[in-house]
Design a protein around this motif. Structure first.
Motif, PDB file in Angstrom:
ATOM      1  N   ILE A  50      15.968  10.650   0.233  1.00  0.00           N
ATOM      2  CA  ILE A  50      15.383   9.523   0.750  1.00  0.00           C
ATOM      3  C   ILE A  50      14.735   9.739  -0.620  1.00  0.00           C
ATOM      4  O   ILE A  50      14.108   8.203  -0.917  1.00  0.00           O
ATOM      5  CB  ILE A  50      13.844   9.536   1.274  1.00  0.00           C
ATOM      6  N   ASP A  51      13.902   9.861  -1.861  1.00  0.00           N
ATOM      7  CA  ASP A  51      13.905   9.708  -3.107  1.00  0.00           C
ATOM      8  C   ASP A  51      14.778   8.661  -4.345  1.00  0.00           C
ATOM      9  O   ASP A  51      14.059   8.454  -5.008  1.00  0.00           O
ATOM     10  CB  ASP A  51      13.329  11.042  -3.614  1.00  0.00           C
ATOM     11  N   GLU A  52      15.922   8.776  -3.355  1.00  0.00           N
ATOM     12  CA  GLU A  52      16.365   8.196  -4.146  1.00  0.00           C
ATOM     13  C   GLU A  52      16.816   6.661  -4.045  1.00  0.00           C
ATOM     14  O   GLU A  52      17.204   5.810  -4.476  1.00  0.00           O
ATOM     15  CB  GLU A  52      17.898   8.400  -4.545  1.00  0.00           C
ATOM     16  N   VAL A  53      16.002   6.530  -3.000  1.00  0.00           N
ATOM     17  CA  VAL A  53      16.085   4.859  -1.987  1.00  0.00           C
ATOM     18  C   VAL A  53      15.047   4.584  -3.507  1.00  0.00           C
ATOM     19  O   VAL A  53      14.194   4.780  -3.620  1.00  0.00           O
ATOM     20  CB  VAL A  53      15.408   4.940  -0.524  1.00  0.00           C
ATOM     21  N   ASN A  54      15.327   2.930  -3.559  1.00  0.00           N
ATOM     22  CA  ASN A  54      14.448   2.069  -4.866  1.00  0.00           C
ATOM     23  C   ASN A  54      12.561   2.113  -3.634  1.00  0.00           C
ATOM     24  O   ASN A  54      13.022   2.072  -2.587  1.00  0.00           O
ATOM     25  CB  ASN A  54      15.421   0.567  -4.613  1.00  0.00           C
ATOM     26  N   PRO A  55      12.018   2.136  -4.581  1.00  0.00           N
ATOM     27  CA  PRO A  55      11.005   2.775  -3.954  1.00  0.00           C
ATOM     28  C   PRO A  55       9.761   1.589  -2.755  1.00  0.00           C
ATOM     29  O   PRO A  55       9.487   2.112  -1.701  1.00  0.00           O
ATOM     30  CB  PRO A  55       9.858   2.892  -5.344  1.00  0.00           C
ATOM     31  N   VAL A  56      10.359   0.383  -3.504  1.00  0.00           N
ATOM     32  CA  VAL A  56      10.010  -0.896  -2.330  1.00  0.00           C
ATOM     33  C   VAL A  56      10.996  -1.023  -1.145  1.00  0.00           C
ATOM     34  O   VAL A  56      10.504  -0.665   0.048  1.00  0.00           O
ATOM     35  CB  VAL A  56      10.508  -1.928  -2.924  1.00  0.00           C
ATOM     36  N   GLU A  57      11.892  -0.410  -1.032  1.00  0.00           N
ATOM     37  CA  GLU A  57      13.123  -0.144  -0.162  1.00  0.00           C
ATOM     38  C   GLU A  57      12.761   0.842   0.896  1.00  0.00           C
ATOM     39  O   GLU A  57      12.259   0.644   2.516  1.00  0.00           O
ATOM     40  CB  GLU A  57      14.031  -0.510  -0.201  1.00  0.00           C
ATOM     41  N   ARG A  58      12.435   2.369   0.520  1.00  0.00           N
ATOM     42  CA  ARG A  58      11.660   2.622   0.870  1.00  0.00           C
ATOM     43  C   ARG A  58      10.643   3.199   1.207  1.00  0.00           C
ATOM     44  O   ARG A  58      10.058   3.203   2.662  1.00  0.00           O
ATOM     45  CB  ARG A  58      11.813   4.354  -0.096  1.00  0.00           C
ATOM     46  N   ALA A  59       9.307   2.183   0.857  1.00  0.00           N
ATOM     47  CA  ALA A  59       8.507   1.507   1.635  1.00  0.00           C
ATOM     48  C   ALA A  59       9.140   1.045   3.624  1.00  0.00           C
ATOM     49  O   ALA A  59       8.101   1.148   3.903  1.00  0.00           O
ATOM     50  CB  ALA A  59       7.008   1.047   0.676  1.00  0.00           C
ATOM     51  N   ILE A  60       9.495  -0.017   2.583  1.00  0.00           N
ATOM     52  CA  ILE A  60       9.853  -0.801   4.316  1.00  0.00           C
ATOM     53  C   ILE A  60      10.602  -0.007   5.479  1.00  0.00           C
ATOM     54  O   ILE A  60      10.099   0.344   5.956  1.00  0.00           O
ATOM     55  CB  ILE A  60      10.828  -1.490   3.431  1.00  0.00           C
ATOM     56  N   LEU A  61      11.240   1.092   4.618  1.00  0.00           N
ATOM     57  CA  LEU A  61      11.900   1.919   5.597  1.00  0.00           C
ATOM     58  C   LEU A  61      11.607   2.666   6.280  1.00  0.00           C
ATOM     59  O   LEU A  61      11.845   2.509   7.591  1.00  0.00           O
ATOM     60  CB  LEU A  61      13.210   2.525   5.054  1.00  0.00           C
ATOM     61  N   ILE A 112      -6.517   3.376  -1.829  1.00  0.00           N
ATOM     62  CA  ILE A 112      -6.103   2.252  -1.249  1.00  0.00           C
ATOM     63  C   ILE A 112      -6.345   1.866  -0.404  1.00  0.00           C
ATOM     64  O   ILE A 112      -6.658   0.536  -0.289  1.00  0.00           O
ATOM     65  CB  ILE A 112      -4.537   2.936  -0.721  1.00  0.00           C
ATOM     66  N   ASP A 113      -6.579   2.842   0.550  1.00  0.00           N
ATOM     67  CA  ASP A 113      -7.340   1.430   2.106  1.00  0.00           C
ATOM     68  C   ASP A 113      -8.211   0.581   1.745  1.00  0.00           C
ATOM     69  O   ASP A 113      -8.846  -0.170   1.990  1.00  0.00           O
ATOM     70  CB  ASP A 113      -7.724   2.681   3.218  1.00  0.00           C
ATOM     71  N   ALA A 114      -9.438   1.291   1.076  1.00  0.00           N
ATOM     72  CA  ALA A 114     -10.701   0.242   0.482  1.00  0.00           C
ATOM     73  C   ALA A 114     -10.102  -0.515  -0.451  1.00  0.00           C
ATOM     74  O   ALA A 114     -10.663  -2.477  -0.077  1.00  0.00           O
ATOM     75  CB  ALA A 114     -11.515   1.570  -0.262  1.00  0.00           C
ATOM     76  N   GLN A 115      -9.593  -0.484  -1.281  1.00  0.00           N
ATOM     77  CA  GLN A 115      -8.803  -1.507  -1.995  1.00  0.00           C
ATOM     78  C   GLN A 115      -8.154  -2.324  -0.874  1.00  0.00           C
ATOM     79  O   GLN A 115      -8.296  -4.112  -1.527  1.00  0.00           O
ATOM     80  CB  GLN A 115      -7.613  -1.307  -2.688  1.00  0.00           C
ATOM     81  N   PHE A 116      -7.246  -1.962  -0.712  1.00  0.00           N
ATOM     82  CA  PHE A 116      -6.819  -3.620   0.774  1.00  0.00           C
ATOM     83  C   PHE A 116      -8.325  -4.276   1.256  1.00  0.00           C
ATOM     84  O   PHE A 116      -7.388  -5.024   1.678  1.00  0.00           O
ATOM     85  CB  PHE A 116      -5.252  -3.005   1.067  1.00  0.00           C
ATOM     86  N   ALA A 117      -8.537  -3.074   2.027  1.00  0.00           N
ATOM     87  CA  ALA A 117     -10.164  -3.901   2.477  1.00  0.00           C
ATOM     88  C   ALA A 117     -10.407  -4.518   2.081  1.00  0.00           C
ATOM     89  O   ALA A 117     -10.357  -6.096   2.589  1.00  0.00           O
ATOM     90  CB  ALA A 117     -10.611  -2.922   2.678  1.00  0.00           C
ATOM     91  N   GLU A 118     -10.870  -5.046   0.529  1.00  0.00           N
ATOM     92  CA  GLU A 118     -11.730  -5.313  -0.166  1.00  0.00           C
ATOM     93  C   GLU A 118     -10.639  -7.078  -0.219  1.00  0.00           C
ATOM     94  O   GLU A 118     -11.295  -7.732  -0.547  1.00  0.00           O
ATOM     95  CB  GLU A 118     -11.981  -5.170  -1.364  1.00  0.00           C
ATOM     96  N   GLU A 119      -9.205  -6.593  -0.615  1.00  0.00           N
ATOM     97  CA  GLU A 119      -8.800  -7.910  -1.405  1.00  0.00           C
ATOM     98  C   GLU A 119      -8.336  -8.483   0.056  1.00  0.00           C
ATOM     99  O   GLU A 119      -8.070  -9.693  -0.143  1.00  0.00           O
ATOM    100  CB  GLU A 119      -7.303  -7.120  -1.627  1.00  0.00           C
ATOM    101  N   ALA A 163       0.864  -1.436  -0.053  1.00  0.00           N
ATOM    102  CA  ALA A 163       0.056  -0.225  -0.033  1.00  0.00           C
ATOM    103  C   ALA A 163       0.759   1.735   0.737  1.00  0.00           C
ATOM    104  O   ALA A 163       0.484   2.077  -0.627  1.00  0.00           O
ATOM    105  CB  ALA A 163      -0.311   0.089   1.362  1.00  0.00           C
ATOM    106  N   VAL A 164       1.973   0.960   0.683  1.00  0.00           N
ATOM    107  CA  VAL A 164       2.694   2.236   0.856  1.00  0.00           C
ATOM    108  C   VAL A 164       3.233   2.609  -0.504  1.00  0.00           C
ATOM    109  O   VAL A 164       3.652   3.417  -1.392  1.00  0.00           O
ATOM    110  CB  VAL A 164       3.392   2.193   2.069  1.00  0.00           C
ATOM    111  N   TYR A 165       4.401   1.675  -1.239  1.00  0.00           N
ATOM    112  CA  TYR A 165       4.577   1.722  -2.384  1.00  0.00           C
ATOM    113  C   TYR A 165       3.298   2.357  -3.039  1.00  0.00           C
ATOM    114  O   TYR A 165       4.119   2.706  -4.065  1.00  0.00           O
ATOM    115  CB  TYR A 165       5.363  -0.008  -2.978  1.00  0.00           C
ATOM    116  N   GLN A 166       2.448   1.810  -3.530  1.00  0.00           N
ATOM    117  CA  GLN A 166       1.475   2.186  -4.786  1.00  0.00           C
ATOM    118  C   GLN A 166       0.740   4.148  -4.211  1.00  0.00           C
ATOM    119  O   GLN A 166       0.950   4.150  -5.153  1.00  0.00           O
ATOM    120  CB  GLN A 166       0.249   1.648  -3.843  1.00  0.00           C
ATOM    121  N   TRP A 167       0.870   3.917  -2.980  1.00  0.00           N
ATOM    122  CA  TRP A 167       0.842   5.199  -2.449  1.00  0.00           C
ATOM    123  C   TRP A 167       1.527   6.112  -3.158  1.00  0.00           C
ATOM    124  O   TRP A 167       2.164   7.115  -3.587  1.00  0.00           O
ATOM    125  CB  TRP A 167       0.747   5.581  -0.743  1.00  0.00           C
TER     126      TRP A 167
END
Length: 145
Positions: free
Chosen positions: A73-84, A29-36, A15-19
């Motif tokens: 922060i913007d130079e960090v890989n987007p997936v790793e940025r979300a995790i961090l 996004i919350d509604a999408q994940f709630a449904e999933e 969700a954070v990655y998507q956002w």
């Protein structure tokens, strides 16, 4: 409960990655994940608290993260940025979680979703952040999950 939280963290990274990439409305996004995740054993309360909390406190999270990075922060890989971001959020706003639990969960997320060897980067950055954000916990024995 541990598995339900683990599933919530996995959904949170997505969700954070998507956002981050789309700038899509948080409620959508919350509604999408709630449904999933309807009917699953995902702790959606934990998901929502952390998702909206992270978005609300993003400036604080990024400010705590920045000294631990060797780039912006913007130079960090987007997936790793979300995790961090999720890891630092938990270090700051989830004091009931021992820092080692936060690090271990974040490393597992990086192994699952991140780039090859990205888990090492996540480990190093979050270990550095934890030394500042959770200094009082260093040297303590590991609690049970």
């Amino acid at each position: 409960m541990i598995q339900a939280r683990r599933r919530a963290r996995q959904a949170l990274v997505q969700a954070v990655y998507q956002w981050q990439l789309s700038g899509q409305n948080l409620i959508e996004i919350d509604a999408q994940f709630a449904e999933e995740h309807a009917g699953s054993k995902t702790d959606m309360g934990y998901f929502r608290e952390n998702f909206f909390g992270l978005a609300k406190n993003l400036d604080v999270v990024d400010a705590a993260l920045l000294p631990c990075l060797e780039r912006t922060i913007d130079e960090v890989n987007p997936v790793e940025r979300a995790i961090l971001r999720l890891g630092v959020y938990e270090l700051i706003y989830r004091p009931e979680l021992h820092y080692r639990i936060v690090l271990n969960e974040s490393i597992d997320l990086a192994k699952r979703f991140g780039a090859d060897q990205g888990h090492r980067y996540v480990n190093g950055v979050l270990d550095s952040a934890a030394k500042t954000l959770r200094a009082s916990e260093f040297g303590q024995s590991r609690p049970g999950n």
